[in-house]
Each structure stands twice: as structure tokens, then as C-alpha cells.
Design a protein around this motif. Sequence first.
Motif, PDB file in Angstrom:
ATOM      1  N   TYR A 516      39.704  38.825  33.057  1.00 22.15           N
ATOM      2  CA  TYR A 516      40.909  38.921  32.222  1.00 22.15           C
ATOM      3  C   TYR A 516      40.527  39.412  30.836  1.00 22.15           C
ATOM      4  CZ  TYR A 516      42.847  35.426  35.556  1.00 22.15           C
ATOM      5  OH  TYR A 516      43.269  34.727  36.656  1.00 22.15           O
ATOM      6  N   HIS A 525      51.584  32.220  42.076  1.00 22.56           N
ATOM      7  CA  HIS A 525      51.279  32.650  43.448  1.00 22.56           C
ATOM      8  C   HIS A 525      50.657  31.465  44.165  1.00 22.56           C
ATOM      9  CE1 HIS A 525      47.376  32.843  41.497  1.00 22.56           C
ATOM     10  NE2 HIS A 525      46.829  32.769  42.706  1.00 22.56           N
ATOM     11  N   ASP A 527      47.582  30.441  47.260  1.00 20.57           N
ATOM     12  CA  ASP A 527      46.419  30.994  47.960  1.00 20.57           C
ATOM     13  C   ASP A 527      46.483  30.531  49.408  1.00 20.57           C
ATOM     14  OD1 ASP A 527      45.820  31.551  45.339  1.00 20.57           O
ATOM     15  OD2 ASP A 527      43.808  30.709  45.374  1.00 20.57           O
ATOM     16  N   HIS A 651      50.613  28.314  41.691  1.00 21.68           N
ATOM     17  CA  HIS A 651      49.899  28.148  40.423  1.00 21.68           C
ATOM     18  C   HIS A 651      49.812  29.465  39.677  1.00 21.68           C
ATOM     19  CE1 HIS A 651      46.952  29.060  43.602  1.00 21.68           C
ATOM     20  NE2 HIS A 651      46.297  29.742  42.672  1.00 21.68           N
ATOM     21  N   VAL A 653      47.713  31.183  35.947  1.00 20.33           N
ATOM     22  CA  VAL A 653      46.713  30.908  34.913  1.00 20.33           C
ATOM     23  C   VAL A 653      46.879  31.908  33.774  1.00 20.33           C
ATOM     24  CG1 VAL A 653      44.241  30.706  34.387  1.00 20.33           C
ATOM     25  CG2 VAL A 653      45.087  29.960  36.615  1.00 20.33           C
ATOM     26  N   ARG A 660      37.797  36.426  29.862  1.00 23.58           N
ATOM     27  CA  ARG A 660      37.629  35.265  30.756  1.00 23.58           C
ATOM     28  C   ARG A 660      37.333  35.771  32.158  1.00 23.58           C
ATOM     29  NH1 ARG A 660      41.177  32.357  34.284  1.00 23.58           N
ATOM     30  NH2 ARG A 660      40.308  30.282  34.653  1.00 23.58           N
ATOM     31  N   ALA A 662      37.264  34.251  36.225  1.00 20.29           N
ATOM     32  CA  ALA A 662      37.526  33.142  37.143  1.00 20.29           C
ATOM     33  C   ALA A 662      36.881  33.532  38.456  1.00 20.29           C
ATOM     34  CB  ALA A 662      39.019  32.947  37.334  1.00 20.29           C
ATOM     35  N   ARG A 666      36.473  30.542  48.618  1.00 22.65           N
ATOM     36  CA  ARG A 666      37.310  30.006  49.693  1.00 22.65           C
ATOM     37  C   ARG A 666      36.563  30.118  51.008  1.00 22.65           C
ATOM     38  NH1 ARG A 666      39.910  33.447  46.362  1.00 22.65           N
ATOM     39  NH2 ARG A 666      41.892  32.820  45.428  1.00 22.65           N
TER      40      ARG A 666
END
Length: 694
Positions: A516, A525, A527, A651, A653, A660, A662, A666
Motif C-alpha cells: 500500500y 471483502h 476471504d 473486513h 484495512v 505498508r 500485508a 492461507r
Amino acid sequence: MAPRPTASRSHVAGQVVRSGRVTKGKSEKAPANKVPSDQIKVVSTDQVLEQVHGEPPAWAENRQQLCDAIPWFHCTQGAMYHSEGFCWGFLIDADGGTRTYIDEEIIITRIGGCCTKDSEGNLALQKNQEADSTLARSIIASLKSKLPVGLIIGSKHKILNRDLPHRYNVMAWFRVTNVWFERIGTNHGAKVRFEKLDLAEKSWWAAKGSAPPMPLELRDFDTKPQTLKCEGCSKVSIRVYEDGWMCLQPECDRFWKIGNVSSPPELTFNPAFLSFRSRPDDEILPNCSLVPDHLSTLDEDATDISTSRGAWKGIVCPECHKCIRRTLWRGWKCSDDSTGTQTGGNVCSFERLMTMNPISRQVLLDDSEQPSMRREMVFDRKFMIPEIDDVSLSPYRKLTYKLDGVGFITHFVANAEINSRPNGPDDLFIGLQREDLGLKRFPLSSSLVAGTLTAHFAVNHGSPYKYVVSVLSKAFGEAPEVILRALGRLSWATEQAVISAGDMYMPPNELLTLGYFEGMKIGYHDDGESSLGPTIATLSLGAKSTMWIRMKYKHFNGHTRRVDAGDGKAVSGSVLQEDPVLKGCRLEDERRALKERFEAGEISQDEYDNSRQTLFATQKGKQAPPAIKLELHHGDLVVMHGENLQRYYEHSVVPENKLRFALTARYVKPDHVDAAEIEKGNFTLTPDQIYDGK
Ligand SMILES: O=C(O)CCC(=O)C(=O)O
Ligand SMILES: [Fe+2]
């Protein structure tokens, strides 16, 4: 009365006006026989297009490119870009409405808004457009303040009938000379006359081979069309149509009448209204350039400039003049933001990649975020308060948010001790900036406006996974060291969270890295793809951010969203087949009571559905407020666990500063991965890539 060109017999600069929408005055210059045949392109049996004389100073294949690169047209929908009460830019495209006009210097069109499509696909005014509507006020404000308006012409424009080179073509600066109201169907709507600001220069959209514009010194700036005061309302209106003067004030009972008679449906523009020109005026100055030279204003030596908000705007390609968006982490590449349809097979080779000096973590710290051994935590009572555990995973503080019957979210709060360790978050943050990870912005698969790019960069390693966009996946075997180290941390966090809940641990086999820049974010969205296991772990690096978790619309309200039926009427959403009646949802008690009666067999499915329809009709659906708010700092880990968490909640962010990352790991179920791609998710961590929680 002057002959009135109509659909069947008018000829405008060499071609039949097919739409019947334009009626031109007799001041037309180029007669049909003046257009050499090599400059006419036959597009279909009924469409003959003339070649244009020049090239637009900027162009785009889609609205997003245009909006990203052209500062006076930040608008993905509608014709007018307005902001701060002024109109700054205007697009003329498919449908300018009845009685529109265009030549090399003048454009007459409706101002947009209040429209719906009629049965033939043409835009029709749905209601009256008043002078105090936002669009009318903005265009009137630009007229009164002498604010130039940038114009763009789209290739679906029906009246010019020239072979426009691109889908969207920047024309020039114009001034607004008149805004008035007309009867359109049964309603009234606003019209505008734009006049090109620079009358000395030949317009690029003039017909190829046409005469140059009349020199300024030979022009008549004094003759103006007739204006008359209405005897009914005492307001002055200009004579727009040759057929007769009309009062153009919609509130007057003489509005749109010639004498006492309603005006005929077909009207001819008053030649004097088309031909008058405004005297050059030094006060009319655009407040930015028509085509920005954004690249020259970026000082790459300044630290962190390459990730600032200004650095991910679109630019106009200095070589081919296409508006291009920053799709690449390192900069702009003309061919990368291309549908390939507008380049005629020629791929532009322009690219500008930035130096990207790594930013240290300290640059991103704000005063409230001093490195400390354990961050002070203040919880806002508006949101769920977590269970706090300072012991079991020390030096991490473990915060757990439990959603009954849904799942849980564990937040591992890092601190300076954890972050500064060798190969810890501080080193990973710098390491990620040094690597060329191949981060890119991708088109969103479900977006209101086709072609919209994500507001973050992404790259996937390991098993292929499609989140909100399709991202190519690189094998873990090709992943740089920093990615594997992050994977080590994420595997540890996943294991801790899941085992403490007594569930089975599935080691992650996929890692999505999001990057970001300043002002970027990921919107709401989930996951929750069927291909994914129930656990999702994220490592935050760099700027502080806020993660919001809320119930999905349909679970909060008990019904799907109401949709627009296209005729302005809303179709109510349908009730959920299976309503989980989550804690905190709307009308929770009533919904639970109905559900219990249905499950006990006291009411039938129809009665259950009808009772819910009736219940929901009492209140308008709305978006759920966020239930959980997490402040994510550098080094923090978050694990979301539970399939229902992704099914019922979503969620988003929102980072706060310039940079940043992230990294989210998964477990992708192998039966959802092509056999040929399975091995991409295989990895073996070296002992020092395995994380022990310190
Ligand atoms: O940026 C973040 O922390 C979250 C990323 C995320 O939600 C995702 O990758 O699906
Ligand atoms: Fe996500």
C-alpha cells in the motif's frame, strides 16, 4: 423561415446527420463536395466518417485511465466533473440529448443528470432539472467565475461524425458562454454552450484538409445574438433558435413558447447564436495545464517520494499521449496499462521506473507510536472488547475477539523487542522494499465501473488463489528469502491461534503480499472462497493501519440488497433462505422468534418468508456498523479463524501513512488447484526461517 435540416436531408460537413438530433443553422461551412474521398472512412453501411486534422493532446482507452491522469476530470461516471461547486471538466459522448451541436469551436449539449434510458436506449429526462441542482449550479458557477472547462470527446459521439482516434480524446479548454433551460420531453433540463478558449489554434478535431480558423484580428467579437426581456417574468433570455425567441426560464408560464404557441419539436439553431464569439479575455485562465506533466514534478531524490499519493496518479505518456495508470510497483509502463485495442497494433515502449529508496520503519512512526516494550492499549467501547492475554505468547500480547458460533480473530500485538530482532519485522520491511517482488495493481473482478484497478499492489506466492482479483502466482521455490521468512512467522501464528482453539492446524501453502502506498487501502471483502481452509493469517509491516470487521449486508439485515430495476424503482431484496440471526443483527429478537417458530414447525416456509418480508418492509436496509476495530502496527499478526467468519462477516484495512505491506497466508485445498500448479505451494523452511515466537 430558413430551411430546417432534418434527419433525412441535412448534410453536415460531408455526411448525413443520421440521428436527427442536431439541426444546424445555415452558417455551415464545408459543403459535402469539399471533402476528398481519401479522408472519409466508411464504418458501416449507414456511417461515413471524415478524418480529423490532428491528434488529441491526451487520450484514454477507458474512463479510469482518464480519471487517474487528468486532474480536471476525476469522474468515472456521468458527463460532468464537478467539485467545490464548480464544473472543471466535461465529457461529450454517446448521447448529448436532443438539439445538440458541435463544430470546431462550439459545443452545445445537455448538462447531464436526472436521466434514465428510454425504450430505444436514448437518455430521457426523468424529472425536471432545476437551476439549483448540483450540476446546474456547478456549470453556472464556472460561467460566472470565468472558469475554463476541459472538454473530452468520446468515440460514441453521434454528431461530429469524424473518425475519432481513440475511445476518449481530450479536446481543449473551453469557456462556458451560456446556460439555459429547455423543455425536453415533458420535463425541463439545462443546456450549455461551450466556446473554445484558444480561437487562434486550429482544433485537432477539425476535418482533415479544412480551412484554418479565422485570424483573431479579422473576427467580429461585437455582434451578439438577440436577447429579449420576457413580458411575463421580466427576465432576459437569449435567442437560441432561429424559429423564434422563447422565454427560457422554466418557472415562467411563457417558457418554451414562441408567441403563445408551444415550440415545434424540431428547431433550427439561430446562426447568430452559433457564430458569435467572445473576445479573448486574460482573466479566463485555467488553473492547471490541460495535459499535466506529472513526471517532471516528481523529485526522486526526496525520501519516500515514490510511494507518496502524488506518485501513484496516472500520467500522460510523453510518447503516445495515452493516459496510463501506475500499475507497477516501481512506476509506469505504457504497454502494461493497455487493452491493446486503441494502439493499432503499435505497442508504445515508454516506461518510467522509479529508484524506490527503501524507507526505514522510523520514517513512518508518528508521535503516538513511539517504539515501546509493550504498547498501551485503549479500547473504544463502541466496538467489541477482546480477551487480553499477556502471558501465553509473551513477548506478544494476545488479544482474542470471539464471535459465538462464527469464529474468532486473534491479534498478536508486537513490540520493539520483537520488531528489532535480526530478521524480524524491521529487517523484513526493508527486505521487501529491496526485492523486486513483481507487485502490481490488477483490475477488480467485480466493480461498478469496468476496468477499475485495486487501490493496492499485489503479488501471490505458492498455490494460486484468486481473491478480489486474479493474480498470477509464483512458486515458493522462486520466492525470495523475505517471503519465506514471513511465511515462517505466519505459519507460527496460524498454529498458535488454531491449536489454542482446539482445532486442526493446516500449514499455509499460499502467501499473498499486498503493498500500500499513501492513500491506498483494501475495501470491504471476505476471504471466504470454497477453495480455502478456514484460517487466514496476516503480518503487517510498515505504516499503522486500521482493520474494520462488520457483518455482511444480507446477514445484518436478513435480506439481500434491494436492486434498481432500471426504471428508477427499487426491487426489494429477497429474504435469506437460512438466516443465522447473528448477535447484533437488525431486528434480532423478531428474527430469532420467527426462526424458532419455523424450526418448531409452528409456521410453514411461506409463512416464515412472508412474515419476514412484512417485518423488513418496516425499515430500510442499511450497512452494518463495524463490530470490531483492530489497530494494526508494524510487526503485528492477525489470525482469522472459522469458515462462518468469512461467510457472515467482511473486513477492510485502511493504512495511514506512506508505505505498508500485508502478507497474508492461507491454506488452499489441493483439490481446487490444477495438478500442474500444486508444486508451487510446496516449500521447506530452513531452520532459521522457522519462527519460534520471539
Ligand atoms: O492489508 C491487510 O492487512 C489485509 C489484507 C487482506 O484482507 C487480504 O489480503 O485479503
Ligand atoms: Fe482479506
